[in-house]
Write a protein that holds these residues in place. Structure first.
Motif, PDB file in Angstrom:
ATOM      1  N   ASN A   1       0.691  -0.958  -0.032  1.00  0.00           N
ATOM      2  CA  ASN A   1      -0.127   0.057   0.158  1.00  0.00           C
ATOM      3  C   ASN A   1       1.150   1.189  -0.453  1.00  0.00           C
ATOM      4  N   ASP A   2       1.764   0.881   0.346  1.00  0.00           N
ATOM      5  CA  ASP A   2       2.930   2.523   0.333  1.00  0.00           C
ATOM      6  C   ASP A   2       2.996   2.814  -1.235  1.00  0.00           C
ATOM      7  N   THR A   3       2.745   2.180  -2.308  1.00  0.00           N
ATOM      8  CA  THR A   3       3.369   2.315  -3.290  1.00  0.00           C
ATOM      9  C   THR A   3       1.958   3.286  -3.919  1.00  0.00           C
ATOM     10  N   LEU A   4       0.745   3.671  -2.949  1.00  0.00           N
ATOM     11  CA  LEU A   4      -0.314   3.826  -3.290  1.00  0.00           C
ATOM     12  C   LEU A   4      -0.388   5.230  -2.250  1.00  0.00           C
ATOM     13  N   GLU A   5      -0.810   6.512  -3.339  1.00  0.00           N
ATOM     14  CA  GLU A   5      -1.214   7.377  -2.995  1.00  0.00           C
ATOM     15  C   GLU A   5      -2.498   7.578  -1.939  1.00  0.00           C
ATOM     16  N   GLY A   6      -2.218   8.816  -1.027  1.00  0.00           N
ATOM     17  CA  GLY A   6      -3.380   8.861  -0.298  1.00  0.00           C
ATOM     18  C   GLY A   6      -3.849   7.467   0.785  1.00  0.00           C
ATOM     19  N   VAL A   7      -2.701   6.738   1.432  1.00  0.00           N
ATOM     20  CA  VAL A   7      -2.974   5.299   2.140  1.00  0.00           C
ATOM     21  C   VAL A   7      -2.651   5.997   2.906  1.00  0.00           C
ATOM     22  N   GLY A   8      -3.703   5.637   3.848  1.00  0.00           N
ATOM     23  CA  GLY A   8      -3.439   5.419   5.877  1.00  0.00           C
ATOM     24  C   GLY A   8      -3.433   3.919   6.817  1.00  0.00           C
ATOM     25  N   THR A   9      -2.389   3.906   7.438  1.00  0.00           N
ATOM     26  CA  THR A   9      -1.802   2.787   7.668  1.00  0.00           C
ATOM     27  C   THR A   9      -1.772   2.910   9.564  1.00  0.00           C
ATOM     28  N   LYS A  10      -2.441   2.618  10.024  1.00  0.00           N
ATOM     29  CA  LYS A  10      -2.537   2.588  11.207  1.00  0.00           C
ATOM     30  C   LYS A  10      -2.301   1.282  12.307  1.00  0.00           C
ATOM     31  N   GLY A  11      -1.814   0.639  13.560  1.00  0.00           N
ATOM     32  CA  GLY A  11      -1.990  -0.464  14.204  1.00  0.00           C
ATOM     33  C   GLY A  11      -0.692  -1.029  14.239  1.00  0.00           C
ATOM     34  N   GLU A  12      -0.371  -2.292  13.588  1.00  0.00           N
ATOM     35  CA  GLU A  12       0.861  -2.773  13.971  1.00  0.00           C
ATOM     36  C   GLU A  12       0.561  -4.030  13.162  1.00  0.00           C
ATOM     37  N   VAL A  13       1.857  -4.644  12.590  1.00  0.00           N
ATOM     38  CA  VAL A  13       2.273  -5.885  12.473  1.00  0.00           C
ATOM     39  C   VAL A  13       3.386  -5.940  12.300  1.00  0.00           C
ATOM     40  N   VAL A  14       3.520  -7.073  13.462  1.00  0.00           N
ATOM     41  CA  VAL A  14       4.759  -7.258  13.498  1.00  0.00           C
ATOM     42  C   VAL A  14       4.936  -8.742  13.002  1.00  0.00           C
ATOM     43  N   LEU A  15       6.291  -8.690  12.289  1.00  0.00           N
ATOM     44  CA  LEU A  15       7.149 -10.246  11.809  1.00  0.00           C
ATOM     45  C   LEU A  15       8.407 -10.184  12.254  1.00  0.00           C
ATOM     46  N   ASP A  16       8.797 -11.449  12.722  1.00  0.00           N
ATOM     47  CA  ASP A  16      10.184 -11.661  13.668  1.00  0.00           C
ATOM     48  C   ASP A  16      10.160 -10.171  14.428  1.00  0.00           C
ATOM     49  N   GLY A  17       9.180 -10.320  14.931  1.00  0.00           N
ATOM     50  CA  GLY A  17       9.402  -9.174  16.641  1.00  0.00           C
ATOM     51  C   GLY A  17       9.658  -8.109  15.921  1.00  0.00           C
ATOM     52  N   ARG A  18       9.464  -7.475  14.830  1.00  0.00           N
ATOM     53  CA  ARG A  18       9.378  -5.794  14.402  1.00  0.00           C
ATOM     54  C   ARG A  18       8.387  -5.628  13.713  1.00  0.00           C
ATOM     55  N   ASP A  19       8.305  -4.452  14.076  1.00  0.00           N
ATOM     56  CA  ASP A  19       6.769  -3.893  13.512  1.00  0.00           C
ATOM     57  C   ASP A  19       7.540  -3.333  12.041  1.00  0.00           C
ATOM     58  N   ILE A  20       6.704  -4.001  11.176  1.00  0.00           N
ATOM     59  CA  ILE A  20       7.062  -3.863   9.601  1.00  0.00           C
ATOM     60  C   ILE A  20       7.257  -1.913   9.458  1.00  0.00           C
ATOM     61  N   TYR A  21       6.077  -0.808  10.078  1.00  0.00           N
ATOM     62  CA  TYR A  21       5.671  -0.204   9.693  1.00  0.00           C
ATOM     63  C   TYR A  21       6.601   0.843  10.523  1.00  0.00           C
ATOM     64  N   ALA A  22       7.541   0.536  11.587  1.00  0.00           N
ATOM     65  CA  ALA A  22       8.026   1.494  12.512  1.00  0.00           C
ATOM     66  C   ALA A  22       9.071   2.211  11.919  1.00  0.00           C
ATOM     67  N   PRO A  23       9.463   3.630  11.844  1.00  0.00           N
ATOM     68  CA  PRO A  23      10.655   4.348  11.447  1.00  0.00           C
ATOM     69  C   PRO A  23      11.726   3.013  10.947  1.00  0.00           C
ATOM     70  N   GLY A  24      12.611   3.676   9.534  1.00  0.00           N
ATOM     71  CA  GLY A  24      13.589   3.530  10.131  1.00  0.00           C
ATOM     72  C   GLY A  24      13.526   1.058   8.790  1.00  0.00           C
ATOM     73  N   ILE A  25      12.353   1.170   8.863  1.00  0.00           N
ATOM     74  CA  ILE A  25      12.353  -0.523   8.248  1.00  0.00           C
ATOM     75  C   ILE A  25      12.421  -0.322   6.407  1.00  0.00           C
ATOM     76  N   ASP A  26      12.702  -0.491   5.867  1.00  0.00           N
ATOM     77  CA  ASP A  26      13.049  -0.698   4.420  1.00  0.00           C
ATOM     78  C   ASP A  26      11.141  -1.940   3.546  1.00  0.00           C
ATOM     79  N   PRO A  27      10.443  -0.491   3.289  1.00  0.00           N
ATOM     80  CA  PRO A  27       9.618  -2.086   3.167  1.00  0.00           C
ATOM     81  C   PRO A  27       9.900  -2.452   1.952  1.00  0.00           C
ATOM     82  N   VAL A  28      10.923  -2.670   1.199  1.00  0.00           N
ATOM     83  CA  VAL A  28      11.770  -3.649  -0.133  1.00  0.00           C
ATOM     84  C   VAL A  28      12.169  -5.320   1.048  1.00  0.00           C
ATOM     85  N   LEU A  29      12.941  -4.806   1.596  1.00  0.00           N
ATOM     86  CA  LEU A  29      12.992  -6.243   2.628  1.00  0.00           C
ATOM     87  C   LEU A  29      11.548  -6.538   2.898  1.00  0.00           C
TER      88      LEU A  29
END
Length: 93
Positions: free
Chosen positions: A50-78
Motif C-alpha cells: 500500500n506504500d506505493t499508492l498515494e493517499g493510503v493511511g495505515t494505523k496499527g501494528e504488523v509484527v514480523l520476526d519480532g519487529r513492526d514492519i511499519y516502524a521508522p527505519g524499516i525498508d519496505p523493499v526488504l
C-alpha cells in the motif's frame, strides 16, 4: 506474523478497521469474502504494498520476526522480500 489494531484508509475513507490476527509461521493463510470487503487491502498491508499508492493511511501494528514492519527505519523493499503472496490472477514479471 502478528497483526494488532490494523486499519487502512484511502484518502480518509476507512477500508479495513481494527483487524487483529496471529498468522503462524510456515502456514498458509486464505482470505475468503465478497468483492470489496477489504481482503486485498489487508493483504497488501502485510508486505507494505500500500506504500506505493498515494493517499493510503495505515494505523496499527504488523509484527514480523519480532519487529513492526511499519516502524521508522524499516525498508519496505526488504519486507516485501520476506512476505510472499500468491494472487488470484497471475502477474508475470
Amino acid at each position: 506474523m502478528r497483526v494488532r489494531n490494523l486499519s487502512v484508509s484511502y484518502s480518509g475513507k476507512v477500508a479495513v478497521e481494527n483487524v487483529n490476527i496471529d498468522i503462524p509461521k510456515n502456514r498458509v493463510l486464505a482470505l475468503i469474502g465478497p468483492s470489496g470487503c477489504g481482503k486485498s487491502t489487508f493483504l497488501r498491508s502485510l508486505n507494505r504494498m500500500n506504500d506505493t499508492l498515494e493517499g493510503v493511511g495505515t494505523k496499527g501494528e504488523v509484527v514480523l520476526d519480532g519487529r513492526d514492519i511499519y516502524a521508522p527505519g524499516i525498508d519496505p523493499v526488504l519486507v516485501r522480500r520476506q512476505v510472499g503472496m500468491v494472487f488470484q490472477r497471475s502477474n508475470p514479471f
